[in-house]
Design a protein around this motif. Sequence first.
Motif, PDB file in Angstrom:
ATOM      1  N   ARG A 142       0.619  -0.677  -0.187  1.00 21.33           N
ATOM      2  CA  ARG A 142      -0.196   0.040   0.131  1.00 21.33           C
ATOM      3  C   ARG A 142       0.967   1.160  -0.147  1.00 21.33           C
ATOM      4  NH1 ARG A 142      -3.689  -1.235   5.700  1.00 21.33           N
ATOM      5  NH2 ARG A 142      -3.301   0.639   5.199  1.00 21.33           N
ATOM      6  N   ARG A 143      -0.025   2.652  -0.411  1.00 21.44           N
ATOM      7  CA  ARG A 143       1.330   3.577  -0.728  1.00 21.44           C
ATOM      8  C   ARG A 143      -0.010   4.454  -0.475  1.00 21.44           C
ATOM      9  NH1 ARG A 143       4.365   3.177  -4.684  1.00 21.44           N
ATOM     10  NH2 ARG A 143       2.772   3.836  -6.612  1.00 21.44           N
TER      11      ARG A 143
ATOM     12  N   ALA B 182      -9.158  -8.078   6.363  1.00 21.53           N
ATOM     13  CA  ALA B 182      -7.866  -8.848   5.922  1.00 21.53           C
ATOM     14  C   ALA B 182      -6.570  -8.092   6.540  1.00 21.53           C
ATOM     15  CB  ALA B 182      -7.836  -9.433   3.921  1.00 21.53           C
ATOM     16  N   THR B 183      -6.856  -6.633   5.842  1.00 16.56           N
ATOM     17  CA  THR B 183      -5.942  -5.504   6.136  1.00 16.56           C
ATOM     18  C   THR B 183      -5.538  -5.305   7.580  1.00 16.56           C
ATOM     19  OG1 THR B 183      -5.930  -4.960   3.716  1.00 16.56           O
ATOM     20  CG2 THR B 183      -4.849  -3.994   5.526  1.00 16.56           C
ATOM     21  N   THR B 184      -6.787  -5.804   8.061  1.00 12.97           N
ATOM     22  CA  THR B 184      -6.188  -5.244   9.530  1.00 12.97           C
ATOM     23  C   THR B 184      -6.407  -6.023  10.237  1.00 12.97           C
ATOM     24  OG1 THR B 184      -8.440  -4.120   9.660  1.00 12.97           O
ATOM     25  CG2 THR B 184      -7.254  -2.834   8.912  1.00 12.97           C
ATOM     26  N   GLY B 185      -6.763  -7.335  10.420  1.00 10.22           N
ATOM     27  CA  GLY B 185      -6.843  -8.637  11.225  1.00 10.22           C
ATOM     28  C   GLY B 185      -8.529  -8.256  12.254  1.00 10.22           C
TER      29      GLY B 185
ATOM     30  N   THR C 175      -9.270   4.470   3.199  1.00  6.62           N
ATOM     31  CA  THR C 175      -8.323   4.709   2.375  1.00  6.62           C
ATOM     32  C   THR C 175      -7.767   4.022   2.396  1.00  6.62           C
ATOM     33  OG1 THR C 175      -8.685   6.287   4.662  1.00  6.62           O
ATOM     34  CG2 THR C 175      -6.737   5.808   3.914  1.00  6.62           C
ATOM     35  N   ILE C 176      -8.058   2.678   2.579  1.00  4.38           N
ATOM     36  CA  ILE C 176      -7.452   1.182   2.857  1.00  4.38           C
ATOM     37  C   ILE C 176      -7.357   0.824   1.281  1.00  4.38           C
ATOM     38  CG2 ILE C 176      -7.426  -1.322   2.834  1.00  4.38           C
ATOM     39  CD1 ILE C 176      -8.405  -0.996   5.978  1.00  4.38           C
TER      40      ILE C 176
ATOM     41  N   TYR D  48      -4.532   1.080  -1.491  1.00 10.17           N
ATOM     42  CA  TYR D  48      -4.051  -0.609  -2.502  1.00 10.17           C
ATOM     43  C   TYR D  48      -4.034  -0.236  -3.878  1.00 10.17           C
ATOM     44  CZ  TYR D  48      -3.868  -4.012   1.552  1.00 10.17           C
ATOM     45  OH  TYR D  48      -3.122  -5.485   2.366  1.00 10.17           O
ATOM     46  N   ALA D  49      -4.853   0.493  -4.461  1.00  8.59           N
ATOM     47  CA  ALA D  49      -4.927   0.943  -5.721  1.00  8.59           C
ATOM     48  C   ALA D  49      -3.434   1.787  -5.767  1.00  8.59           C
ATOM     49  CB  ALA D  49      -6.271   2.213  -6.085  1.00  8.59           C
TER      50      ALA D  49
END
Length: 137
Positions: free
Chosen positions: A56-57, A86-89, A102-103, A107-108
């Motif tokens: 991610r950026r 899935a990213t944060t759990g 934002t996530i 990723y995009a």
Amino acid sequence: MSEGSTSRSDRVSIDEAVMDIYRELTEGSSIEQAPFRTLKDVFMLAVVLGYRRGSRRPTSSSSRHTIRKEVFSDNDYHLLKAIAIATTGDVEVLMNQGDILTIAEEYAQVGIYEVKTELLEQSGRPLWNLVSIVNFQ
């Protein structure tokens, strides 16, 4: 996209620096050269490819293009929620629409370069290159 967060816009931001990639994949007279109908569709592919890469950026704070939340279907938003979990759990991320968006944007921001590489820089037409990556080679 009904979950609320007042800390940020409910629009998805795309850096103006990558808008040429989005436009190249959505504008044109041939579906083989421009296989997407909307910027949102390119964004969704970029999110998935960025997630698959695990990178991610943040988008830059400079010039941005936005996509209204109304453009996203329920299925689109369900996918963005799943990626956020899935990213944060943590399912608590679902309580904050801003975090989900934002996530996805982050990723995009990485994934759009993979879209460019896979669809535009490979030999062949973008539509057939898209079919190849969707088939998970």
